[in-house]
Design an enzyme around this catalytic site. Structure first.
Site, PDB file in Angstrom:
ATOM      1  N   CYS A 116     -22.542  -6.869 -27.953  1.00 16.58           N
ATOM      2  CA  CYS A 116     -23.206  -5.423 -27.660  1.00 16.58           C
ATOM      3  C   CYS A 116     -24.098  -5.050 -28.636  1.00 16.58           C
ATOM      4  O   CYS A 116     -24.907  -3.977 -28.424  1.00 16.58           O
ATOM      5  CB  CYS A 116     -21.730  -4.621 -27.617  1.00 16.58           C
ATOM      6  SG  CYS A 116     -20.758  -4.943 -26.227  1.00 16.58           S
ATOM      7  N   HIS A 256     -24.018   2.613 -29.106  1.00 17.13           N
ATOM      8  CA  HIS A 256     -23.486   1.891 -27.850  1.00 17.13           C
ATOM      9  C   HIS A 256     -22.573   2.449 -27.215  1.00 17.13           C
ATOM     10  O   HIS A 256     -21.579   3.282 -27.725  1.00 17.13           O
ATOM     11  CB  HIS A 256     -22.872   0.645 -28.392  1.00 17.13           C
ATOM     12  CG  HIS A 256     -22.348  -0.414 -27.805  1.00 17.13           C
ATOM     13  ND1 HIS A 256     -22.893  -0.727 -26.369  1.00 17.13           N
ATOM     14  CD2 HIS A 256     -21.210  -1.021 -27.916  1.00 17.13           C
ATOM     15  CE1 HIS A 256     -22.062  -1.478 -25.926  1.00 17.13           C
ATOM     16  NE2 HIS A 256     -21.022  -1.754 -26.449  1.00 17.13           N
ATOM     17  N   ASN A 286     -19.333   0.160 -20.084  1.00 21.26           N
ATOM     18  CA  ASN A 286     -20.096  -0.647 -21.199  1.00 21.26           C
ATOM     19  C   ASN A 286     -20.913  -1.876 -20.484  1.00 21.26           C
ATOM     20  O   ASN A 286     -20.351  -2.905 -19.895  1.00 21.26           O
ATOM     21  CB  ASN A 286     -18.964  -1.470 -22.070  1.00 21.26           C
ATOM     22  CG  ASN A 286     -19.481  -2.123 -23.247  1.00 21.26           C
ATOM     23  OD1 ASN A 286     -20.679  -2.386 -23.213  1.00 21.26           O
ATOM     24  ND2 ASN A 286     -18.776  -2.733 -24.274  1.00 21.26           N
TER      25      ASN A 286
HETATM   26  C1  LIG Z   1      -9.527  -1.441 -24.354  1.00 21.73           C
HETATM   27  C2  LIG Z   1      -9.015  -0.089 -24.866  1.00 21.73           C
HETATM   28  C3  LIG Z   1      -9.736   0.897 -23.855  1.00 21.73           C
HETATM   29  C4  LIG Z   1      -7.429  -0.041 -24.443  1.00 21.73           C
HETATM   30  O1  LIG Z   1      -7.006   1.116 -25.090  1.00 21.73           O
HETATM   31  P1  LIG Z   1      -6.008   1.466 -26.298  1.00 21.73           P
HETATM   32  O2  LIG Z   1      -5.695   2.927 -26.246  1.00 21.73           O
HETATM   33  O3  LIG Z   1      -6.179   0.562 -27.300  1.00 21.73           O
HETATM   34  O4  LIG Z   1      -4.591   0.878 -25.365  1.00 21.73           O
HETATM   35  P2  LIG Z   1      -3.773  -0.320 -25.593  1.00 21.73           P
HETATM   36  O5  LIG Z   1      -4.385  -1.453 -25.460  1.00 21.73           O
HETATM   37  O6  LIG Z   1      -3.021  -0.055 -26.941  1.00 21.73           O
HETATM   38  O7  LIG Z   1      -2.767  -0.234 -24.470  1.00 21.73           O
HETATM   39  C5  LIG Z   1      -1.925   0.973 -24.524  1.00 21.73           C
HETATM   40  C6  LIG Z   1      -0.867   0.739 -23.167  1.00 21.73           C
HETATM   41  O8  LIG Z   1      -1.793   1.077 -21.856  1.00 21.73           O
HETATM   42  C7  LIG Z   1      -1.533  -0.160 -21.082  1.00 21.73           C
HETATM   43  N1  LIG Z   1      -2.905  -0.492 -20.495  1.00 21.73           N
HETATM   44  C8  LIG Z   1      -4.049  -1.277 -20.637  1.00 21.73           C
HETATM   45  N2  LIG Z   1      -4.797  -1.160 -19.906  1.00 21.73           N
HETATM   46  C9  LIG Z   1      -4.383  -0.242 -18.925  1.00 21.73           C
HETATM   47  C10 LIG Z   1      -5.152   0.401 -17.896  1.00 21.73           C
HETATM   48  N3  LIG Z   1      -6.362  -0.062 -17.652  1.00 21.73           N
HETATM   49  N4  LIG Z   1      -4.502   1.204 -17.071  1.00 21.73           N
HETATM   50  C11 LIG Z   1      -3.261   1.583 -17.558  1.00 21.73           C
HETATM   51  N5  LIG Z   1      -2.572   1.177 -18.516  1.00 21.73           N
HETATM   52  C12 LIG Z   1      -3.340   0.297 -19.125  1.00 21.73           C
HETATM   53  C13 LIG Z   1      -1.238  -1.334 -22.040  1.00 21.73           C
HETATM   54  O9  LIG Z   1      -0.617  -2.329 -21.181  1.00 21.73           O
HETATM   55  C14 LIG Z   1      -0.235  -0.524 -22.841  1.00 21.73           C
HETATM   56  O10 LIG Z   1       0.936  -0.423 -22.436  1.00 21.73           O
HETATM   57  P3  LIG Z   1       2.308  -0.706 -23.227  1.00 21.73           P
HETATM   58  O11 LIG Z   1       2.038   0.535 -24.469  1.00 21.73           O
HETATM   59  O12 LIG Z   1       3.189  -0.487 -22.270  1.00 21.73           O
HETATM   60  O13 LIG Z   1       2.306  -1.967 -23.950  1.00 21.73           O
HETATM   61  C15 LIG Z   1      -9.420   0.109 -26.453  1.00 21.73           C
HETATM   62  O14 LIG Z   1      -8.890  -0.768 -27.263  1.00 21.73           O
HETATM   63  C16 LIG Z   1     -10.917   0.011 -26.786  1.00 21.73           C
HETATM   64  O15 LIG Z   1     -11.776   0.692 -26.055  1.00 21.73           O
HETATM   65  N6  LIG Z   1     -10.935  -1.268 -27.492  1.00 21.73           N
HETATM   66  C17 LIG Z   1     -12.447  -1.278 -27.967  1.00 21.73           C
HETATM   67  C18 LIG Z   1     -13.243  -2.016 -26.564  1.00 21.73           C
HETATM   68  C19 LIG Z   1     -14.579  -2.012 -27.089  1.00 21.73           C
HETATM   69  O16 LIG Z   1     -15.240  -1.468 -27.607  1.00 21.73           O
HETATM   70  N7  LIG Z   1     -15.090  -3.314 -26.755  1.00 21.73           N
HETATM   71  C20 LIG Z   1     -16.267  -3.829 -26.617  1.00 21.73           C
HETATM   72  C21 LIG Z   1     -16.772  -4.036 -27.993  1.00 21.73           C
HETATM   73  S1  LIG Z   1     -18.369  -3.619 -27.743  1.00 21.73           S
END
Ligand SMILES: CC(C)(COP(=O)(O)OP(=O)(O)OC[C@H]1O[C@@H](n2cnc3c(N)ncnc32)[C@H](O)[C@@H]1OP(=O)(O)O)[C@@H](O)C(=O)NCCC(=O)NCCS
Length: 329
Positions: A116, A256, A286
């Site tokens: 990214c 980004h 993204n």
């Molecule tokens: C991916 C992202 C949105 C997930 O959000 P988060 O707040 O970290 O969520 P978590 O991974 O901790 O998951 C929390 C809960 O939601 C659930 N969950 C994950 N995806 C889900 C979805 N699409 N819909 C509903 N629930 C979801 C998980 O299973 C977890 O459930 P649990 O608590 O029962 O285990 C976030 O971590 C993120 O944006 N990370 C950075 C991504 C990024 O920038 N990537 C590219 C780099 S350039």
């Protein structure tokens, strides 16, 4: 004689027509619009449909419109840097394929892979060819067909990514506008948290890798979030400090578009107010290398000559960086 800077003299973007909404994702995986919106800020993303179409096909309309806008032909291009994580093929380079498709007969080119952060790495490297006097017209493209490496059975990743592409032209500027400074970083210890497991030389494609769905982007979202939220904000603040820029000196922050919460953290850390932060994540998700040039394209009409822009990115690898540039038109 005043220093030659590499300035953006034209920008254009392209997103495919098909809109994948949160509502449609609800029918594909166990998720809901409310969860996606509050956790990421994304409402919809674009998907390139059609057999045999790749990232270069996202770039062709963006580049052709850019050349028309600038009033130049593809044959005037010296160099094409194609920043992408989803090249058309492992080889040859997508830059080569694109050069053929747009009829750029005099350009050489290469692909640049920094996930990214790729577009910022591309701007920084492209600018060197202008500043050194080696080239006069360098095309830097950031684009990805992320749908080609997205696992639509994994709710934690498929909600994030979309397809899109943007391109800028770099040309010499002797008025003090253009790319002024950049800070770019990488840390390969980040590999476990965001990568594609198979398809490279470490683990070439086999029936087993396909069955195990290892050709898609694998992400440990929370770990990536923790790094991204601090690194992207820190590096943007660092480039501002190094150039004695206060928040009020910044016309636009161009982050980004990975997650609205990461964007907000970068805005808070730099002190740039919400009205100066460019955000279109709700429409495109993204698009990896595409996010920053797509933002520049959509906001182009609002920029004024001499505006101070801070670009900031974080990506898999890990890679991150920030660029300070003065808008040139
Ligand atoms: C991916 C992202 C949105 C997930 O959000 P988060 O707040 O970290 O969520 P978590 O991974 O901790 O998951 C929390 C809960 O939601 C659930 N969950 C994950 N995806 C889900 C979805 N699409 N819909 C509903 N629930 C979801 C998980 O299973 C977890 O459930 P649990 O608590 O029962 O285990 C976030 O971590 C993120 O944006 N990370 C950075 C991504 C990024 O920038 N990537 C590219 C780099 S350039």
């Amino acid at each position: 004689m005043s220093k030659i800077h590499a300035a953006i003299t034209a920008v254009h973007g392209y997103v495919p027509d098909y809109i994948l909404t949160n509502q449609e994702l609800e029918t594909m995986v166990d998720t809901n619009d409310e969860w996606i919106t509050t956790r990421t800020g994304i409402k919809e993303r674009r998907i390139l449909k059609g057999e045999g179409l790749g990232t270069s096909d996202l770039a062709v309309p963006a580049v052709e419109a850019l050349l028309k806008k600038r009033g130049i032909s593809a044959n005037e291009l010296d160099l094409i840097i194609f920043c992408t994580t989803t090249p058309d093929r492992v080889f040859p380079a997508t830059a080569n394929i694109l050069a053929d498709k747009i009829g750029a007969k005099n350009a050489w080119g290469y692909d640049l892979q920094a996930a990214c952060s790729g577009f910022l790495f591309g701007l920084a490297t492209g600018s060197q060819f202008i500043e050194s006097g080696k080239h006069k017209k360098v095309l830097v493209i950031g684009g990805d067909k992320m749908s080609s490496i997205t696992n639509y059975e994994d709710r934690a990743t498929c909600i994030i990514f979309g397809d899109g592409c943007g391109a800028v032209l770099l040309e010499p500027n002797d008025e003090g506008n253009g790319i002024i400074d950049s800070i770019l970083r990488s840390d390969g210890s980040g590999v476990p948290y965001l990568h594609q497991k198979a398809g490279g030389s470490v683990k070439p494609a086999t029936h087993e890798t396909v069955d195990a769905r290892e050709h898609f982007a694998y992400q440990e979202g929370q770990a990536v979030f923790k790094f991204a939220v601090t690194k992207m904000a820190d590096v943007a603040a660092e480039v501002m400090e190094r150039n004695q820029l206060q928040s009020e000196d910044i016309a636009w922050l161009v982050p980004h578009q990975a997650n609205k919460r990461i964007i907000d953290a970068t805005a808070n850390r730099t002190g740039v107010t919400a009205d100066k932060v460019i955000i279109n994540i709700e429409k495109y998700g993204n698009t990896t290398n595409g996010t920053i040039p797509l933002c520049l394209w959509e906001w182009e009409d609002k920029f004024k000559k001499g505006d101070n822009l801070i670009l900031a990115a974080f990506g898999g690898g890990f890679t991150w960086g920030s660029i300070y540039l003065k808008w040139a038109y």
